[in-house]
Design a protein around this motif. Structure first.
Motif, PDB file in Angstrom:
ATOM      1  N   VAL A 217       1.014  34.273  -5.480  1.00  0.00           N
ATOM      2  CA  VAL A 217       1.529  32.974  -5.052  1.00  0.00           C
ATOM      3  C   VAL A 217       2.191  33.179  -3.695  1.00  0.00           C
ATOM      4  CG1 VAL A 217       3.158  31.100  -5.552  1.00  0.00           C
ATOM      5  CG2 VAL A 217       1.896  32.199  -7.428  1.00  0.00           C
ATOM      6  N   HIS A 218       1.917  32.281  -2.759  1.00  0.00           N
ATOM      7  CA  HIS A 218       2.474  32.406  -1.417  1.00  0.00           C
ATOM      8  C   HIS A 218       3.450  31.267  -1.129  1.00  0.00           C
ATOM      9  CE1 HIS A 218      -1.148  34.923  -1.168  1.00  0.00           C
ATOM     10  NE2 HIS A 218      -0.494  35.584  -0.232  1.00  0.00           N
ATOM     11  N   VAL A 219       4.401  31.535  -0.238  1.00  0.00           N
ATOM     12  CA  VAL A 219       5.440  30.565   0.120  1.00  0.00           C
ATOM     13  C   VAL A 219       5.272  30.143   1.578  1.00  0.00           C
ATOM     14  CG1 VAL A 219       7.925  30.138   0.314  1.00  0.00           C
ATOM     15  CG2 VAL A 219       7.058  31.583  -1.525  1.00  0.00           C
ATOM     16  N   VAL A 220       5.331  28.828   1.821  1.00  0.00           N
ATOM     17  CA  VAL A 220       5.393  28.293   3.175  1.00  0.00           C
ATOM     18  C   VAL A 220       6.765  27.655   3.365  1.00  0.00           C
ATOM     19  CG1 VAL A 220       2.900  27.913   3.346  1.00  0.00           C
ATOM     20  CG2 VAL A 220       4.376  26.075   2.484  1.00  0.00           C
ATOM     21  N   VAL A 221       7.085  27.319   4.601  1.00  0.00           N
ATOM     22  CA  VAL A 221       8.392  26.747   4.907  1.00  0.00           C
ATOM     23  C   VAL A 221       8.565  25.409   4.183  1.00  0.00           C
ATOM     24  CG1 VAL A 221       9.885  25.857   6.732  1.00  0.00           C
ATOM     25  CG2 VAL A 221       8.488  27.902   7.135  1.00  0.00           C
ATOM     26  N   GLY A 222       9.699  25.264   3.511  1.00  0.00           N
ATOM     27  CA  GLY A 222       9.988  24.037   2.787  1.00  0.00           C
ATOM     28  C   GLY A 222      10.695  23.007   3.640  1.00  0.00           C
ATOM     29  N   ASP A 223      11.281  22.029   2.968  1.00  0.00           N
ATOM     30  CA  ASP A 223      11.897  20.879   3.636  1.00  0.00           C
ATOM     31  C   ASP A 223      13.359  20.768   3.206  1.00  0.00           C
ATOM     32  OD1 ASP A 223      12.696  18.424   4.587  1.00  0.00           O
ATOM     33  OD2 ASP A 223      11.015  17.299   3.734  1.00  0.00           O
ATOM     34  N   PRO A 224      14.311  20.903   4.139  1.00  0.00           N
ATOM     35  CA  PRO A 224      15.731  20.820   3.767  1.00  0.00           C
ATOM     36  C   PRO A 224      16.123  19.508   3.095  1.00  0.00           C
ATOM     37  CG  PRO A 224      15.489  21.699   5.989  1.00  0.00           C
ATOM     38  CD  PRO A 224      14.131  21.196   5.565  1.00  0.00           C
ATOM     39  N   GLU A 225      15.359  18.436   3.333  1.00  0.00           N
ATOM     40  CA  GLU A 225      15.700  17.139   2.745  1.00  0.00           C
ATOM     41  C   GLU A 225      14.998  16.878   1.416  1.00  0.00           C
ATOM     42  OE1 GLU A 225      15.355  13.897   5.433  1.00  0.00           O
ATOM     43  OE2 GLU A 225      16.813  14.712   6.849  1.00  0.00           O
ATOM     44  N   ALA A 226      14.181  17.834   0.979  1.00  0.00           N
ATOM     45  CA  ALA A 226      13.418  17.624  -0.249  1.00  0.00           C
ATOM     46  C   ALA A 226      14.220  18.040  -1.474  1.00  0.00           C
ATOM     47  CB  ALA A 226      12.108  18.399  -0.181  1.00  0.00           C
ATOM     48  N   LEU A 227      15.459  17.590  -1.542  1.00  0.00           N
ATOM     49  CA  LEU A 227      16.308  17.950  -2.674  1.00  0.00           C
ATOM     50  C   LEU A 227      15.797  17.299  -3.959  1.00  0.00           C
ATOM     51  CD1 LEU A 227      19.619  15.919  -2.706  1.00  0.00           C
ATOM     52  CD2 LEU A 227      17.677  15.300  -1.268  1.00  0.00           C
ATOM     53  N   LYS A 228      16.056  17.975  -5.076  1.00  0.00           N
ATOM     54  CA  LYS A 228      15.694  17.435  -6.382  1.00  0.00           C
ATOM     55  C   LYS A 228      16.853  16.609  -6.907  1.00  0.00           C
ATOM     56  CE  LYS A 228      14.002  18.715 -10.953  1.00  0.00           C
ATOM     57  NZ  LYS A 228      13.654  19.834 -11.860  1.00  0.00           N
ATOM     58  N   ILE A 229      16.586  15.373  -7.259  1.00  0.00           N
ATOM     59  CA  ILE A 229      17.638  14.478  -7.732  1.00  0.00           C
ATOM     60  C   ILE A 229      17.774  14.603  -9.241  1.00  0.00           C
ATOM     61  CG2 ILE A 229      18.374  12.075  -7.923  1.00  0.00           C
ATOM     62  CD1 ILE A 229      16.936  11.549  -5.291  1.00  0.00           C
ATOM     63  N   THR A 230      18.925  15.138  -9.664  1.00  0.00           N
ATOM     64  CA  THR A 230      19.208  15.347 -11.080  1.00  0.00           C
ATOM     65  C   THR A 230      20.487  14.648 -11.500  1.00  0.00           C
ATOM     66  OG1 THR A 230      18.111  17.503 -10.983  1.00  0.00           O
ATOM     67  CG2 THR A 230      19.560  17.101 -12.862  1.00  0.00           C
ATOM     68  N   THR A 231      21.500  14.654 -10.632  1.00  0.00           N
ATOM     69  CA  THR A 231      22.804  14.092 -10.966  1.00  0.00           C
ATOM     70  C   THR A 231      23.156  12.935 -10.030  1.00  0.00           C
ATOM     71  OG1 THR A 231      23.998  15.557  -9.448  1.00  0.00           O
ATOM     72  CG2 THR A 231      23.538  16.399 -11.668  1.00  0.00           C
ATOM     73  N   GLU A 232      24.241  12.250 -10.341  1.00  0.00           N
ATOM     74  CA  GLU A 232      24.719  11.161  -9.478  1.00  0.00           C
ATOM     75  C   GLU A 232      25.058  11.675  -8.076  1.00  0.00           C
ATOM     76  OE1 GLU A 232      24.915   8.003  -9.592  1.00  0.00           O
ATOM     77  OE2 GLU A 232      24.542   7.502 -11.687  1.00  0.00           O
ATOM     78  N   ARG A 233      25.588  12.885  -8.000  1.00  0.00           N
ATOM     79  CA  ARG A 233      25.910  13.461  -6.695  1.00  0.00           C
ATOM     80  C   ARG A 233      24.636  13.650  -5.861  1.00  0.00           C
ATOM     81  NH1 ARG A 233      26.232  18.313  -4.071  1.00  0.00           N
ATOM     82  NH2 ARG A 233      28.028  18.619  -2.680  1.00  0.00           N
ATOM     83  N   ASP A 234      23.563  14.135  -6.504  1.00  0.00           N
ATOM     84  CA  ASP A 234      22.282  14.286  -5.808  1.00  0.00           C
ATOM     85  C   ASP A 234      21.793  12.933  -5.296  1.00  0.00           C
ATOM     86  OD1 ASP A 234      22.296  16.980  -6.581  1.00  0.00           O
ATOM     87  OD2 ASP A 234      21.154  16.549  -8.407  1.00  0.00           O
ATOM     88  N   LEU A 235      21.949  11.920  -6.132  1.00  0.00           N
ATOM     89  CA  LEU A 235      21.491  10.583  -5.771  1.00  0.00           C
ATOM     90  C   LEU A 235      22.268  10.053  -4.571  1.00  0.00           C
ATOM     91  CD1 LEU A 235      19.571   8.272  -6.624  1.00  0.00           C
ATOM     92  CD2 LEU A 235      21.422   7.401  -8.058  1.00  0.00           C
ATOM     93  N   ALA A 236      23.575  10.259  -4.574  1.00  0.00           N
ATOM     94  CA  ALA A 236      24.394   9.792  -3.458  1.00  0.00           C
ATOM     95  C   ALA A 236      24.004  10.492  -2.160  1.00  0.00           C
ATOM     96  CB  ALA A 236      25.874  10.030  -3.766  1.00  0.00           C
TER      97      ALA A 236
END
Length: 245
Positions: A217-236
């Motif tokens: 499996v290989h890794v390419v550069v990700g996206d700093p804004e592609a956070l996973k929304i799990t909690t209210e804090r993530d949503l905010a």
């Protein structure tokens, strides 16, 4: 040949404390599943989209996704993320040679990230994930059965014992979409099918199923804004990022 994207949107989102599935929670007035689907379609490298839905809510999910420039189908997901991806994979037509798996819970993933993943797969890397360097110091821990008791014999504070400190320069925080050669992903899901039914056994990402085959499996550069929304804090935080756009 074509690229199919499977967008997982079957999660309940109980940790967000809402009475609708997480994928239907809105950011800036737009459901997360719609934002995620739009990011895939806007990449210009996705030809078709399958969205996995909570059981019995496929009509709501289809309405939320809206009109896109790619063909969209909705299928009921399973009891785990792995089972949901397998359900979506079953709708892949014979012309599909590349499959992306993306989470509706990452609605701000950029089209550029999607293009990077697909390009890497088409360049010959059969399993590709986007990822970011880990900036925190990471500790590997185990339960500490020999922890001392507190005052007056009462149990002390819960503590775990540090085993080691991995070198963070070789660690990556992995995101989605993850991209795969279609044949490899089908084989990985077939071999790992016995894990799909139970939450504690099911793979948390599809790359893990490929790794279980001893395939690279290989890794390419990700996206700093592609956070996973799990909690209210993530949503905010996601709402603030969306407003900045």
């Amino acid at each position: 040949m074509t690229t199919l994207a499977i967008l997982t949107a079957a999660g309940s989102g109980t940790r967000l404390g809402r009475d609708v599935p997480k994928a239907l929670v809105e950011l800036g007035g737009v459901p997360m599943v719609a934002l995620a689907a739009r990011g895939l379609a806007d990449s210009g490298v996705v030809d078709a989209l399958v969205v996995t839905s909570p059981a019995g809510r496929s009509a709501e999910i289809r309405t939320a996704v809206g009109s896109l420039e790619v063909d969209v189908r909705v299928v009921d997901g399973g009891g785990t993320r792995q089972a949901s991806v397998a359900a979506g994979l079953g709708l892949a037509g014979p012309d599909v040679d590349v499959v992306l798996v993306h989470d509706a819970a990452r609605p701000l993933t950029s089209p550029e990230t999607v293009r990077r993943v697909v390009a890497a797969v088409r360049d010959g890397h059969r399993a590709v994930v986007p990822g970011l360097p880990v900036t925190d110091t990471i500790k590997r821990v185990v339960p500490d059965d020999g922890a001392p008791s507190g005052a007056h014999g009462r149990p002390g504070p819960v503590a775990e014992r540090v085993v080691d400190t991995p070198d963070r320069t070789v660690l990556r925080a992995v995101q989605t979409p993850q991209g795969f050669d279609r044949e490899l992903l089908v084989r990985a899901h077939t071999e790992g099918a016995s894990r799909a039914a139970a939450e504690h056994l099911a793979a948390t990402d599809d790359a893990a199923l490929v790794e279980a085959l001893d395939e690279p499996v290989h890794v390419v550069v990700g996206d700093p804004e592609a956070l996973k929304i799990t909690t209210e804090r993530d949503l905010a935080l996601a709402i603030l990022l969306l407003e900045d756009r």
